[in-house]
Motif scaffolding. Structure first.
Motif, short mmCIF file in Angstrom:
data_model
loop_
_atom_site.label_atom_id
_atom_site.label_comp_id
_atom_site.label_asym_id
_atom_site.label_seq_id
_atom_site.Cartn_x
_atom_site.Cartn_y
_atom_site.Cartn_z
N LEU A 16 0.83 -1.20 0.00
CA LEU A 16 0.00 0.00 0.00
C LEU A 16 0.87 1.26 0.00
CD1 LEU A 16 -2.69 -0.98 2.67
CD2 LEU A 16 -2.94 -1.04 0.18
N THR A 17 0.33 2.32 -0.62
CA THR A 17 0.99 3.63 -0.57
C THR A 17 0.32 4.55 0.46
OG1 THR A 17 -0.38 4.52 -2.36
CG2 THR A 17 1.70 3.46 -2.98
N GLY A 18 -0.92 4.24 0.83
CA GLY A 18 -1.62 5.05 1.81
C GLY A 18 -2.59 4.22 2.61
N ILE A 19 -2.69 4.48 3.92
CA ILE A 19 -3.62 3.75 4.77
C ILE A 19 -4.13 4.67 5.87
CG2 ILE A 19 -1.86 2.84 6.36
CD1 ILE A 19 -3.50 0.19 6.40
N ALA A 46 4.85 -5.13 3.91
CA ALA A 46 3.64 -4.52 3.36
C ALA A 46 3.73 -3.02 3.19
CB ALA A 46 2.44 -4.87 4.27
N PHE A 47 4.61 -2.37 3.99
CA PHE A 47 4.66 -0.91 3.95
C PHE A 47 5.90 -0.38 3.25
CE2 PHE A 47 1.66 0.01 7.79
CZ PHE A 47 0.60 -0.47 7.03
N ARG A 48 6.46 -1.17 2.36
CA ARG A 48 7.69 -0.77 1.67
C ARG A 48 7.46 0.40 0.72
NH1 ARG A 48 5.63 -5.41 -0.35
NH2 ARG A 48 5.26 -5.58 -2.61
N ARG A 49 6.18 0.65 0.35
CA ARG A 49 5.86 1.78 -0.53
C ARG A 49 5.01 2.84 0.18
NH1 ARG A 49 2.27 0.06 -4.55
NH2 ARG A 49 2.79 1.89 -5.80
N LEU A 50 4.80 2.68 1.47
CA LEU A 50 3.85 3.53 2.18
C LEU A 50 4.33 4.98 2.28
CD1 LEU A 50 1.09 3.10 3.72
CD2 LEU A 50 2.45 3.36 5.79
N ILE A 51 3.52 5.89 1.76
CA ILE A 51 3.83 7.32 1.78
C ILE A 51 3.00 8.04 2.83
CG2 ILE A 51 3.66 9.45 0.42
CD1 ILE A 51 4.26 7.80 -2.07
N SER A 52 1.76 7.56 3.05
CA SER A 52 0.85 8.28 3.94
C SER A 52 0.17 7.32 4.92
CB SER A 52 -0.22 9.01 3.11
OG SER A 52 -1.23 9.55 3.92
N ILE A 53 0.09 7.73 6.19
CA ILE A 53 -0.63 6.93 7.19
C ILE A 53 -1.37 7.85 8.15
CG2 ILE A 53 1.33 6.77 8.78
CD1 ILE A 53 0.33 3.88 9.42
N THR A 54 -2.62 7.46 8.46
CA THR A 54 -3.42 8.14 9.47
C THR A 54 -3.83 7.11 10.51
OG1 THR A 54 -4.29 9.73 7.85
CG2 THR A 54 -5.50 9.49 9.92
N LEU A 78 6.58 1.47 10.78
CA LEU A 78 6.93 2.47 9.77
C LEU A 78 8.41 2.51 9.43
CD1 LEU A 78 4.74 5.42 11.13
CD2 LEU A 78 4.18 3.81 9.30
N SER A 79 9.17 1.62 10.00
CA SER A 79 10.64 1.69 9.88
C SER A 79 11.13 1.56 8.44
CB SER A 79 11.30 0.62 10.75
OG SER A 79 10.89 -0.68 10.34
N THR A 80 10.41 0.84 7.59
CA THR A 80 10.86 0.65 6.21
C THR A 80 10.06 1.48 5.21
OG1 THR A 80 9.36 -1.26 5.93
CG2 THR A 80 11.60 -1.72 6.70
N ALA A 81 9.14 2.30 5.71
CA ALA A 81 8.26 3.06 4.82
C ALA A 81 8.94 4.36 4.35
CB ALA A 81 6.96 3.40 5.53
N PRO A 82 8.77 4.72 3.07
CA PRO A 82 9.27 6.02 2.58
C PRO A 82 8.26 7.12 2.91
CG PRO A 82 8.31 4.79 0.77
CD PRO A 82 8.22 3.89 1.98
N LEU A 83 8.00 7.31 4.19
CA LEU A 83 6.87 8.10 4.67
C LEU A 83 7.00 9.59 4.36
CD1 LEU A 83 4.30 7.27 6.28
CD2 LEU A 83 5.45 8.14 8.32
N GLU A 84 5.90 10.19 3.91
CA GLU A 84 5.83 11.63 3.64
C GLU A 84 4.71 12.32 4.42
OE1 GLU A 84 5.52 12.37 -0.53
OE2 GLU A 84 7.33 11.22 -1.04
N PHE A 99 2.73 16.80 8.78
CA PHE A 99 2.76 16.26 10.13
C PHE A 99 1.50 16.76 10.82
CE2 PHE A 99 6.61 14.44 12.37
CZ PHE A 99 5.90 13.86 13.41
N SER A 100 0.63 15.85 11.22
CA SER A 100 -0.63 16.24 11.86
C SER A 100 -0.79 15.51 13.18
CB SER A 100 -1.82 15.93 10.94
OG SER A 100 -3.02 16.30 11.55
N ILE A 101 -0.91 16.28 14.26
CA ILE A 101 -1.08 15.72 15.60
C ILE A 101 -2.30 16.40 16.20
CG2 ILE A 101 0.01 15.32 17.84
CD1 ILE A 101 2.69 16.11 16.28
N ASP A 102 -3.37 15.66 16.43
CA ASP A 102 -4.62 16.28 16.86
C ASP A 102 -5.20 15.55 18.06
OD1 ASP A 102 -6.64 18.10 16.88
OD2 ASP A 102 -7.73 17.27 15.18
N ARG A 103 -5.90 16.31 18.91
CA ARG A 103 -6.57 15.78 20.09
C ARG A 103 -5.61 15.16 21.09
NH1 ARG A 103 -12.39 13.14 18.67
NH2 ARG A 103 -13.37 15.02 17.85
#
Length: 466
Positions: free
Chosen positions: A243-246, A269-277, A297-303, A337-341
Motif C-alpha cells: 500500500l501507498t496510503g492507509i 507490506a509498507f515498503r511503498r507507504l507514503i501516507s498513514i493516518t 513504519l521503519s521501512t516506509a518512505p513516509l511523507e 505532520f498532523s497531531i490532533d486531540r
C-alpha cells in the motif's frame, strides 16, 4: 507601444488561468473576449461542485443540471462532478422531474471521470444507471444508505472503477459489496469506507473482499468498531505491491498493533507507504503502541503522518522519544505532520520543525498561553505552506477572543512561504502586501483573506467523532 492584457500571447493563457481558483473569477474571464472564453470556459466546467453551505445550494443544483442537460457542449467539459447538497423538500412529481433532469445532464457528461453524490436520500437508481453510461468514469463517492432510493445491485455493474468511497453504507449495500469489489477489483486502487459507529463492516467482510483487492494502493477505514487487525491484516497480506496510503480510524479497541506489525513485517507490506493516518484510543498502552508503530513504519518512505486521539483530551500524551525517532527515520521526507486531540511538548514540536527539512503542512493542538512558544517552533520550518492550530478550551478563556488575531500572531513570526493558516474552525489565505518605509525600502506585511480554494482543507476531511 504598451500591450493591453487582452493582447497577451494565447499560449500563456492556460498558465494564467491555472492560477484562478474561484468559479466567479473564471466566469468573468469567459466574458473578456472569444479567446479568453475558449480557455476559461473549459476550466470553469472542468470541476463542478455544490456544497451544502453554498448560498442557495439547492437551487443551484436545479440550475446546474438544466445547463448540463440543455448544453451538451458545456457538459463535455465536466471531468469532476461533486453534488453534496440536494433539494429534498419537493412534491413527488417535482422530485421525479428533478431526477430526470439530473439523469439527462449526467448522460451529456461523456468525459466525466470523478463523481461524488453524498447527500442522504438524493441518489436514485436512474442516476446510478446514467453514471454507468459515462465511459470515462473512474472514481465514485456515494452515500451508501440506499433506504430504498436506489437498488444496491446496480453498484456491482460498475466494473472499471479505480476509486470507491462509501459513506454510511446500509446492510443492503454491504451485502452487494463482495460482488462489486470482485467485479472492479482488477482496476481498484483506492477503497474508502466511512461510518459513524457501524457494526456492519467486520473482519469477516474485509476477509471476503481481500482476494479481489490485490492491486489496491490506498485503504481508508473509518468508524468501524467491529474491525480489528485481523481484517486489515488480511487485506495487507493479499496485496501484491504494498500500500501507498492507509487510514485506520476509530476501529475496534481490540485492534492489536503488535499483531498488525508482525503481519506487515512478514509481507514487507509498507515498503511503498507514503501516507498513514492512525487514531489512538485513550485506553491504549502508549508505550507498547508507539514501539509497534515505530517498527511498523521503519521501512516506509513516509511523507505524511497523521495521528490523533479518538477522544479530545489533554491526557493523551505520547512520549517525546516517539516523535524524535519518527523524525530521525523520516524527517528528510515528511511533508505533512498532523497531531490532533493530543498533547505534544514544545521540545518535540521544535524538533519536528527544525529537522523535517521539507515540511509543508503542520497541524497541532496547544493552549493559548503556549502560543508564543509554539509559534517560535513554526519559525524553524523554512518550507511551511499551511499551518493549523487547534486550541484546548481553557477555564478562563473568553469566548470573544478573536481567532483571526491568533492567526495573525502566528503568521507574523512564520516564514514567508506560509500561504494558509487555520485556527480551530476557521481557515484563511495568507496574502503578503508590499509596503515602503521612510527609507524607500520595500517590505511585506502578512494579511489574512478569505479561503477561496474549492478543496476542503485537509484537517476538516477526517472523520473524528468521539
Amino acid at each position: 507601444m504598451a500591450l493591453s492584457f487582452v493582447d497577451i500571447p494565447l499560449e500563456l493563457l492556460p498558465i494564467i488561468l491555472d492560477s484562478v481558483v474561484r468559479p466567479q473569477h473564471l466566469a468573468f474571464l469567459c466574458l473578456v473576449n472569444k479567446s479568453f472564453n475558449e480557455f476559461a470556459i473549459q476550466r470553469l466546467y472542468r470541476r463542478v461542485y455544490i456544497y451544502a453551505w453554498h448560498t442557495k445550494a439547492k437551487s443551484k443544483v436545479v440550475l446546474l443540471f438544466q445547463t448540463l442537460s440543455n448544453c451538451p457542449r458545456l457538459a463535455h467539459y465536466v471531468s469532476r462532478l461533486e453534488i453534496r447538497a440536494f433539494p429534498k423538500a419537493l412534491s413527488s412529481s417535482s422530485y421525479s422531474d428533478l431526477l430526470d433532469l439530473c439523469t439527462r445532464g449526467i448522460r451529456n457528461c461523456v468525459n466525466l471521470r470523478t463523481c461524488a453524490w453524498t447527500r442522504d436520500g438524493s441518489l436514485g437508481s436512474t442516476i446510478l444507471l446514467a453514471l454507468q453510461q459515462c465511459p470515462q468514469l473512474k472514481e465514485l463517492e456515494i452515500n451508501g444508505k440506499d433506504s430504498g432510493y436506489y437498488d444496491p445491485n446496480i453498484l456491482a455493474q460498475f466494473s472499471k472503477l479505480s476509486r470507491i468511497s462509501l459513506i454510511m453504507p446500509s446492510a443492503q449495500v454491504i451485502e452487494v459489496l463482495p460482488s462489486w469489489i470482485s467485479a472492479t477489483g482488477p482496476t481498484l486502487r483506492n477503497l474508502t469506507m466511512i461510518c459513524q459507529t457501524s457494526s456492519l463492516i467486520t473482519d469477516a467482510l474485509l476477509e471476503s473482499i481481500a482476494p479481489s483487492m490485490t492491486e489496491l494502493d490506498q485503504l481508508f477505514i473509518i468508524g468501524c468498531p467491529k474491525v480489528t487487525h485481523r481484517g486489515i491484516g488480511e487485506i495487507v497480506s493479499t496485496n501484491r505491491n504494498g500500500l501507498t496510503g492507509i487510514g485506520l480510524e476509530r476501529l475496534s479497541p481490540a485492534f492489536d498493533m503488535t499483531s498488525f506489525n508482525s503481519i506487515c513485517k512478514e509481507r514487507s507490506a509498507f515498503r511503498r507507504l507514503i501516507s498513514i493516518t492512525l487514531a489512538v484510543h485513550i485506553e491504549t498502552p502508549f508505550q507498547t503502541w508507539t514501539t509497534d508503530v515505530t517498527e511498523l513504519l521503519s521501512t516506509a518512505p513516509l511523507e505524511i503522518l497523521q495521528i490523533y486521539a479518538t477522544t479530545p483530551t489533554a491526557k493523551v500524551v505520547i512520549a517525546d522519544e516517539f516523535w524524535k525517532t519518527i523524525v530521525t527515520m523520516h524527517g528528510s521526507r515528511l511533508k505533512r505532520f498532523s497531531i490532533d486531540r493530543m498533547t505534544i511538548s514544545i521540545g518535540a514540536l521544535r524538533d519536528i520543525c527544525s529537522r523535517c527539512s521539507v515540511l509543508e503542512e503542520l497541524f497541532v493542538v496547544t493552549t493559548r498561553h503556549n502560543l508564543d512558544d509554539v509559534t517560535r517552533c513554526f519559525a524553524a520550518a523554512r518550507n511551511l505552506r499551511a499551518i493549523h492550530v487547534n486550541f484546548y478550551r481553557e477555564v478562563n478563556e473568553t469566548e470573544e477572543r478573536s481567532m483571526m488575531k491568533d492567526a495573525l500572531r502566528i503568521v507574523r513570526q512564520c516564514p514567508a512561504t506560509v500561504t494558509q493558516i487555520g485556527c480551530d474552525t476557521r481557515v484563511w489565505h495568507v496574502r503578503r502586501d508590499v509596503r515602503m518605509n521612510d527609507k524607500t525600502e520595500l517590505y511585506t506585511v502578512p494579511t489574512l483573506t478569505s479561503y477561496e480554494n474549492p478543496d476542503i482543507p485537509e484537517q476538516f476531511l477526517v472523520a473524528r467523532g468521539a
